[in-house]
Write a protein that holds these residues in place. Structure first.
Motif, short mmCIF file in Angstrom:
data_model
loop_
_atom_site.label_atom_id
_atom_site.label_comp_id
_atom_site.label_asym_id
_atom_site.label_seq_id
_atom_site.Cartn_x
_atom_site.Cartn_y
_atom_site.Cartn_z
N THR A 1 -2.83 -1.53 -2.89
CA THR A 1 -3.79 -0.52 -2.46
C THR A 1 -3.12 0.85 -2.56
O THR A 1 -2.07 1.07 -1.96
CB THR A 1 -4.25 -0.77 -1.02
N ILE A 2 -3.74 1.77 -3.30
CA ILE A 2 -3.18 3.10 -3.50
C ILE A 2 -4.14 4.15 -2.96
O ILE A 2 -5.34 4.10 -3.22
CB ILE A 2 -2.93 3.38 -5.00
N GLN A 3 -3.61 5.08 -2.19
CA GLN A 3 -4.39 6.23 -1.72
C GLN A 3 -3.91 7.46 -2.46
O GLN A 3 -2.77 7.88 -2.30
CB GLN A 3 -4.24 6.43 -0.22
N ALA A 4 -4.78 8.02 -3.29
CA ALA A 4 -4.41 9.20 -4.09
C ALA A 4 -4.56 10.47 -3.26
O ALA A 4 -5.53 10.64 -2.52
CB ALA A 4 -5.28 9.27 -5.34
N GLU A 5 -3.58 11.36 -3.37
CA GLU A 5 -3.59 12.64 -2.68
C GLU A 5 -3.03 13.71 -3.61
O GLU A 5 -2.36 13.38 -4.60
CB GLU A 5 -2.76 12.56 -1.39
N THR A 6 -3.32 14.96 -3.29
CA THR A 6 -2.74 16.05 -4.10
C THR A 6 -1.43 16.52 -3.46
O THR A 6 -0.35 16.17 -3.92
CB THR A 6 -3.74 17.20 -4.25
N THR A 7 -1.52 17.30 -2.37
CA THR A 7 -0.29 17.82 -1.76
C THR A 7 -0.03 17.24 -0.37
O THR A 7 1.06 17.40 0.16
CB THR A 7 -0.35 19.35 -1.64
N ARG A 8 -1.01 16.59 0.22
CA ARG A 8 -0.86 16.06 1.58
C ARG A 8 0.27 15.03 1.62
O ARG A 8 0.27 14.04 0.90
CB ARG A 8 -2.16 15.40 2.03
N SER B 1 0.85 -1.19 0.00
CA SER B 1 0.00 0.00 0.00
C SER B 1 0.89 1.24 0.00
O SER B 1 2.01 1.21 0.51
CB SER B 1 -0.94 0.02 1.22
N ALA B 2 0.38 2.32 -0.58
CA ALA B 2 1.16 3.56 -0.65
C ALA B 2 0.24 4.76 -0.85
O ALA B 2 -0.85 4.63 -1.41
CB ALA B 2 2.18 3.49 -1.79
N HIS B 3 0.70 5.91 -0.40
CA HIS B 3 0.04 7.17 -0.70
C HIS B 3 0.76 7.77 -1.91
O HIS B 3 1.99 7.91 -1.89
CB HIS B 3 0.13 8.13 0.49
N VAL B 4 0.02 8.12 -2.92
CA VAL B 4 0.61 8.65 -4.15
C VAL B 4 0.06 10.05 -4.42
O VAL B 4 -1.16 10.24 -4.51
CB VAL B 4 0.30 7.72 -5.34
N ASN B 5 0.96 11.03 -4.50
CA ASN B 5 0.56 12.40 -4.81
C ASN B 5 0.41 12.57 -6.32
O ASN B 5 1.33 12.24 -7.08
CB ASN B 5 1.59 13.39 -4.28
N MET B 6 -0.77 13.06 -6.72
CA MET B 6 -1.06 13.26 -8.13
C MET B 6 -1.55 14.69 -8.36
O MET B 6 -2.01 15.37 -7.44
CB MET B 6 -2.15 12.28 -8.60
N HIS B 7 -1.46 15.14 -9.59
CA HIS B 7 -2.02 16.43 -9.94
C HIS B 7 -3.53 16.40 -9.76
O HIS B 7 -4.16 15.35 -9.89
CB HIS B 7 -1.67 16.79 -11.38
N ASP B 8 -4.10 17.52 -9.46
CA ASP B 8 -5.54 17.61 -9.23
C ASP B 8 -6.29 17.23 -10.50
O ASP B 8 -6.13 17.85 -11.56
CB ASP B 8 -5.90 19.04 -8.80
N MET B 9 -7.10 16.17 -10.41
CA MET B 9 -7.81 15.67 -11.60
C MET B 9 -9.05 14.92 -11.17
O MET B 9 -9.26 14.64 -9.98
CB MET B 9 -6.89 14.76 -12.42
N LYS B 10 -9.89 14.56 -12.14
CA LYS B 10 -11.09 13.80 -11.86
C LYS B 10 -10.74 12.34 -11.52
O LYS B 10 -9.70 11.84 -11.93
CB LYS B 10 -12.01 13.81 -13.08
N ILE B 11 -11.66 11.71 -10.79
CA ILE B 11 -11.46 10.30 -10.44
C ILE B 11 -11.33 9.44 -11.69
O ILE B 11 -10.54 8.50 -11.75
CB ILE B 11 -12.62 9.79 -9.55
N SER B 12 -12.10 9.77 -12.72
CA SER B 12 -12.04 9.01 -13.98
C SER B 12 -10.66 9.10 -14.63
O SER B 12 -10.24 8.20 -15.36
CB SER B 12 -13.11 9.51 -14.95
N GLN B 13 -9.93 10.18 -14.34
CA GLN B 13 -8.57 10.32 -14.87
C GLN B 13 -7.54 9.61 -13.99
O GLN B 13 -6.46 9.25 -14.47
CB GLN B 13 -8.22 11.82 -14.99
N VAL B 14 -7.89 9.44 -12.72
CA VAL B 14 -6.99 8.76 -11.78
C VAL B 14 -6.96 7.26 -12.04
O VAL B 14 -5.91 6.61 -11.92
CB VAL B 14 -7.42 9.04 -10.32
N GLN B 15 -8.10 6.71 -12.42
CA GLN B 15 -8.20 5.25 -12.56
C GLN B 15 -7.16 4.65 -13.51
O GLN B 15 -6.55 3.63 -13.17
CB GLN B 15 -9.62 4.87 -13.00
N PRO B 16 -6.92 5.22 -14.69
CA PRO B 16 -5.87 4.65 -15.56
C PRO B 16 -4.49 4.66 -14.92
O PRO B 16 -3.68 3.76 -15.16
CB PRO B 16 -5.91 5.57 -16.80
N ILE B 17 -4.22 5.68 -14.07
CA ILE B 17 -2.93 5.73 -13.37
C ILE B 17 -2.86 4.59 -12.35
O ILE B 17 -1.81 3.94 -12.20
CB ILE B 17 -2.74 7.09 -12.68
#
Length: 301
Positions: free
Chosen positions: A279-286, A245-261
């Protein structure tokens, strides 16, 4: 169907190995008492323990095949790890007791019938080699089977040592050979059991697998939209299955755009690092400045 046939074959092998061990145990107890050989009696106790361990190993292998449910969401694979751990611990304790008894025999040697000792040891060797052959295939990729196979292999080595001892006693009346052989074989068995105890204990303690976390971070940062990875956890369900499991910081985007990542991350971790559950937890800057392994106080309160 193939899996069912494999389980049926494994069950048949466990059954015949158990029968062989029971026969060896009875023969060595009788032969040990009649010949006065401590090494035969010690090997009989060893084989008796093996018979129980084989039965428990088979039960554990069947339990481990049960599917995950609401009670055990990761399934039952740990059943084999627990059995391998306990089998190895019991084996080590028995060996320590035998070494103490053998040390007493060195100071107070007793007469031994070398011919009878030799005959029983040869029978035990043949049966143990056959048992080891039956279990050999499964011991390469399964700690539970490996622990059981180690029990059987150590019995075969014990029989070889007892045969040598029986020959020396028969030819030269060196009764001191019997307790010395017992100590040497017991010490070797303990030496072989320690790595299994360490590995199974590490798994039971949620120990991390040997994977390159910095390489994982580097690979994930190559994906479009990902700019940091932190708060990583990895642990083993058994010796073959890694959970990640990991927390992954991503650019601000829609959930539909996160899924392919997510799919790309999972593909990399499964194909390159052989991780079975992600298991991935998506975050922006946190947490973007946190280390990949979280080490700032209590992690999971």
């Amino acid at each position: 169907m193939a899996e069912h046939n494999h389980e049926e074959l494994a069950g048949n092998r466990f059954f015949w190995v158990t029968i062989l061990n029971v026969v060896i145990t009875i023969a060595e107890f009788v032969g040990g008492f009649l010949s006065g050989s401590l090494s035969l009696i010690s090997d009989a106790f060893h084989n008796l323990g093996d018979s129980f361990s084989i039965v428990f190993s088979y039960i554990a292998s069947r339990v481990s095949k049960r599917r995950q449910n609401a009670r055990n969401t990761f399934g039952y694979k740990r059943a084999e790890i627990i059995t391998a751990f306990l089998n190895s611990i019991v084996l080590g304790v028995v060996c320590l007791i035998l070494m103490i008894e053998a040390a007493k025999r060195i100071s107070q040697p007793e007469p031994i019938n070398g011919n009878l000792m030799l005959t029983i040891a040869v029978i035990g060797l043949v049966a143990n080699l056959l048992s080891a052959y039956l279990l050999n295939a499964g011991s390469k990729s399964n700690l539970n089977m490996k622990a059981t196979y180690l029990h059987i292999l150590s019995d075969a080595l014990s029989s070889i040592a007892i045969i040598i001892g029986g020959i020396l006693i028969d030819l030269f009346n060196w009764t001191l050979v019997d307790p010395v052989v017992t100590i040497l074989v017991a010490a070797y068995i303990i030496y072989e059991a320690i790595p299994i105890v360490r590995q199974t204990f590490r798994i039971l303690m949620q120990g991390a697998p040997n994977i390159d976390y910095e390489a994982i971070k580097h690979d994930l940062l190559q994906l479009d939209g990902v700019f940091s990875v932190h708060h990583v956890h990895a642990w083993l369900i058994d010796e073959n299955n890694i959970i990640f499991s990991a927390h992954v910081n991503m650019h601000d985007m829609k959930i539909s755009q996160v899924q392919p990542i997510y799919l790309e991350i999972t593909k990399i971790l499964k194909n390159k690092y052989h991780i079975c559950h992600v298991t991935i937890q998506a975050e922006t800057t946190r947490g973007e400045d946190e280390d990949i392994i979280y080490d700032r106080g209590n992690d999971i309160p």
